[in-house]
Design an enzyme around this catalytic site. Structure first.
Site, PDB file in Angstrom:
ATOM      1  N   ASN A 208      41.057 -53.417 -46.648  1.00  0.00           N
ATOM      2  CA  ASN A 208      40.934 -53.981 -45.299  1.00  0.00           C
ATOM      3  C   ASN A 208      39.485 -54.429 -45.149  1.00  0.00           C
ATOM      4  O   ASN A 208      38.599 -53.592 -44.956  1.00  0.00           O
ATOM      5  CB  ASN A 208      41.297 -52.918 -44.258  1.00  0.00           C
ATOM      6  CG  ASN A 208      41.020 -53.403 -42.833  1.00  0.00           C
ATOM      7  OD1 ASN A 208      40.730 -54.570 -42.614  1.00  0.00           O
ATOM      8  ND2 ASN A 208      41.095 -52.491 -41.874  1.00  0.00           N
ATOM      9  N   TRP A 209      39.277 -55.720 -45.265  1.00  0.00           N
ATOM     10  CA  TRP A 209      37.897 -56.235 -45.229  1.00  0.00           C
ATOM     11  C   TRP A 209      37.300 -56.160 -43.835  1.00  0.00           C
ATOM     12  O   TRP A 209      36.092 -56.361 -43.661  1.00  0.00           O
ATOM     13  CB  TRP A 209      37.862 -57.687 -45.710  1.00  0.00           C
ATOM     14  CG  TRP A 209      38.100 -57.864 -47.180  1.00  0.00           C
ATOM     15  CD1 TRP A 209      38.448 -56.887 -48.099  1.00  0.00           C
ATOM     16  CD2 TRP A 209      38.007 -59.093 -47.924  1.00  0.00           C
ATOM     17  NE1 TRP A 209      38.578 -57.437 -49.347  1.00  0.00           N
ATOM     18  CE2 TRP A 209      38.310 -58.792 -49.269  1.00  0.00           C
ATOM     19  CE3 TRP A 209      37.715 -60.400 -47.589  1.00  0.00           C
ATOM     20  CZ2 TRP A 209      38.315 -59.764 -50.273  1.00  0.00           C
ATOM     21  CZ3 TRP A 209      37.714 -61.380 -48.579  1.00  0.00           C
ATOM     22  CH2 TRP A 209      38.011 -61.056 -49.906  1.00  0.00           C
ATOM     23  N   LYS A 210      38.126 -55.932 -42.830  1.00  0.00           N
ATOM     24  CA  LYS A 210      37.650 -55.951 -41.433  1.00  0.00           C
ATOM     25  C   LYS A 210      36.915 -57.279 -41.182  1.00  0.00           C
ATOM     26  O   LYS A 210      37.308 -58.297 -41.753  1.00  0.00           O
ATOM     27  CB  LYS A 210      36.800 -54.711 -41.136  1.00  0.00           C
ATOM     28  CG  LYS A 210      37.552 -53.422 -41.551  1.00  0.00           C
ATOM     29  CD  LYS A 210      36.972 -52.166 -41.014  1.00  0.00           C
ATOM     30  CE  LYS A 210      37.821 -50.977 -41.478  1.00  0.00           C
ATOM     31  NZ  LYS A 210      37.398 -49.721 -40.899  1.00  0.00           N
TER      32      LYS A 210
ATOM     33  N   HIS B 132      45.762 -51.043 -36.215  1.00  0.00           N
ATOM     34  CA  HIS B 132      44.560 -50.371 -36.717  1.00  0.00           C
ATOM     35  C   HIS B 132      43.839 -49.704 -35.550  1.00  0.00           C
ATOM     36  O   HIS B 132      43.807 -50.249 -34.439  1.00  0.00           O
ATOM     37  CB  HIS B 132      43.637 -51.368 -37.425  1.00  0.00           C
ATOM     38  CG  HIS B 132      42.558 -50.678 -38.192  1.00  0.00           C
ATOM     39  ND1 HIS B 132      41.419 -50.217 -37.582  1.00  0.00           N
ATOM     40  CD2 HIS B 132      42.470 -50.323 -39.496  1.00  0.00           C
ATOM     41  CE1 HIS B 132      40.666 -49.605 -38.500  1.00  0.00           C
ATOM     42  NE2 HIS B 132      41.280 -49.658 -39.666  1.00  0.00           N
TER      43      HIS B 132
ATOM     44  N   GLU C 116      40.862 -49.544 -34.768  1.00  0.00           N
ATOM     45  CA  GLU C 116      39.824 -50.364 -34.126  1.00  0.00           C
ATOM     46  C   GLU C 116      40.445 -51.311 -33.101  1.00  0.00           C
ATOM     47  O   GLU C 116      39.853 -51.582 -32.055  1.00  0.00           O
ATOM     48  CB  GLU C 116      39.027 -51.116 -35.201  1.00  0.00           C
ATOM     49  CG  GLU C 116      38.100 -50.156 -35.954  1.00  0.00           C
ATOM     50  CD  GLU C 116      37.815 -50.519 -37.396  1.00  0.00           C
ATOM     51  OE1 GLU C 116      38.054 -51.669 -37.795  1.00  0.00           O
ATOM     52  OE2 GLU C 116      37.363 -49.625 -38.141  1.00  0.00           O
TER      53      GLU C 116
ATOM     54  N   GLU D 157      45.536 -43.014 -40.862  1.00  0.00           N
ATOM     55  CA  GLU D 157      44.082 -43.158 -40.855  1.00  0.00           C
ATOM     56  C   GLU D 157      43.495 -42.308 -39.739  1.00  0.00           C
ATOM     57  O   GLU D 157      43.431 -42.763 -38.585  1.00  0.00           O
ATOM     58  CB  GLU D 157      43.689 -44.621 -40.616  1.00  0.00           C
ATOM     59  CG  GLU D 157      44.232 -45.577 -41.648  1.00  0.00           C
ATOM     60  CD  GLU D 157      43.375 -46.834 -41.750  1.00  0.00           C
ATOM     61  OE1 GLU D 157      42.945 -47.140 -42.858  1.00  0.00           O
ATOM     62  OE2 GLU D 157      43.103 -47.462 -40.712  1.00  0.00           O
TER      63      GLU D 157
ATOM     64  N   GLY E 233      34.979 -44.886 -41.796  1.00  0.00           N
ATOM     65  CA  GLY E 233      33.601 -45.359 -41.839  1.00  0.00           C
ATOM     66  C   GLY E 233      32.569 -44.268 -41.611  1.00  0.00           C
ATOM     67  O   GLY E 233      31.398 -44.557 -41.378  1.00  0.00           O
TER      68      GLY E 233
ATOM     69  N   SER F 108      37.440 -43.415 -45.402  1.00  0.00           N
ATOM     70  CA  SER F 108      36.410 -43.032 -46.374  1.00  0.00           C
ATOM     71  C   SER F 108      36.986 -42.718 -47.753  1.00  0.00           C
ATOM     72  O   SER F 108      36.495 -41.804 -48.435  1.00  0.00           O
ATOM     73  CB  SER F 108      35.569 -41.866 -45.843  1.00  0.00           C
ATOM     74  OG  SER F 108      34.902 -42.242 -44.644  1.00  0.00           O
TER      75      SER F 108
ATOM     76  N   GLY G  99      38.469 -49.407 -46.447  1.00  0.00           N
ATOM     77  CA  GLY G  99      37.528 -50.240 -45.710  1.00  0.00           C
ATOM     78  C   GLY G  99      36.298 -50.541 -46.555  1.00  0.00           C
ATOM     79  O   GLY G  99      36.300 -51.421 -47.411  1.00  0.00           O
ATOM     80  N   GLY G 100      35.239 -49.795 -46.333  1.00  0.00           N
ATOM     81  CA  GLY G 100      33.947 -50.064 -46.973  1.00  0.00           C
ATOM     82  C   GLY G 100      34.022 -50.235 -48.484  1.00  0.00           C
ATOM     83  O   GLY G 100      33.426 -51.164 -49.051  1.00  0.00           O
TER      84      GLY G 100
END
Ligand code: 13P
Length: 249
Positions: free
Chosen positions: A9-11, A94, A96, A166, A172, A211, A232-233
């Site tokens: 997920n590149w966000k 998601h 967010e 999640e 993150g 994470s 993510g990251g």
């Protein structure tokens, strides 16, 4: 037997130049072992993904979708448009989007339905906040989030989703749920899927997100009900993303 799936997920990250380098690195490193994989990218980069990934082992998708099929909805992107760029997946719900855009369980369910109706696979995200976990509400929260989707989709369609657990406090933050903590929630989610559709619950892939890195992916994905990761990251670095894909035992 469920296959493992690792989704990046590149966000809201990327540029044409950075994406090309990242995707080149991923394609160069894939060796046919490890999990199936996909990247969910910002909508403006779907065309680039289609161009660079068509015919490869990497699928692609979006991070959100409109509830409506088309029309006067300024700023929205509908599922048919995502299909037009050959997306396989779209993330819905998601945390967010739930937090910053006020997306309710009912709205997320409608997005999942819009995706399925257009032939996309929704990756439905559920997860509790730290306050909810500390209050002992984890199962109630994720149960209600999944329940709204199952109620709208019905038993047949419910088998066609990918689910992602999640925990919000792990996203993150560098804090990962322990494999046992994640497995406990994944098993509960699968039990809920079984109540909806006993036959196909065993086939639904349930990803873990929060994470996940090459160093912790193996232990997480070794759990019986953890079928991959939503990353993510670590999905923004080819070496880390590949490390997670290869962490499948
Ligand atoms: P991180 O891997 O950066 O914690 O993000 C997880 C996530 O939100 C994936 O959707």
């Amino acid at each position: 037997m469920r296959s493992k799936l690792v989704v990046g997920n590149w966000k809201m990250n990327g540029s044409r130049e950075a994406n090309a380098a990242l995707l080149d690195g991923i394609l160069a490193g894939l060796d046919g072992t490890g999990a199936d994989c996909a990247v969910c990218v910002p909508a403006p980069y779907l065309f680039q993904c289609e161009q660079l990934l068509a015919g490869s082992a990497v699928a692609w998708g979006a991070q959100d979708v409109a509830t409506e099929p088309c029309g006067a909805f300024t700023g929205e992107v509908c599922a048919a448009m995502l299909r037009d760029f050959a997306c396989r997946y779209v993330i819905v719900g998601h945390s967010e989007r739930r937090a910053y855009h006020g997306e309710s369980n009912a709205l997320v369910a409608r997005k999942a339905k819009a995706a399925l109706d257009a032939g996309l696979t929704p990756i439905v995200c559920v997860g509790e906040t730290l306050a909810q976990r500390e209050a002992g509400e984890t199962m109630a929260v994720v149960g209600a989030q999944l329940g709204a989707v199952l109620a709208l989709l019905g038993p047949g369609a419910a088998a066609k989703i990918v689910l992602s657990y999640e925990p919000v406090w792990a996203i993150g933050t560098g804090k990962t749920a322990t494999p046992a903590m994640a497995q406990e929630v994944h098993a509960a989610l699968r039990a809920q899927l079984r109540d909806c559709n006993a036959e196909s619950a065993e086939n639904v892939q349930i990803l873990y997100g929060g994470s996940m890195k090459p160093e912790n992916a193996r232990d997480l994905m070794a759990q019986p009900d953890i079928d991959g990761g939503l990353i993510g990251g670590a999905a923004l670095k080819a070496a880390d993303f590949l490390g997670i894909i290869r962490a499948v035992a």
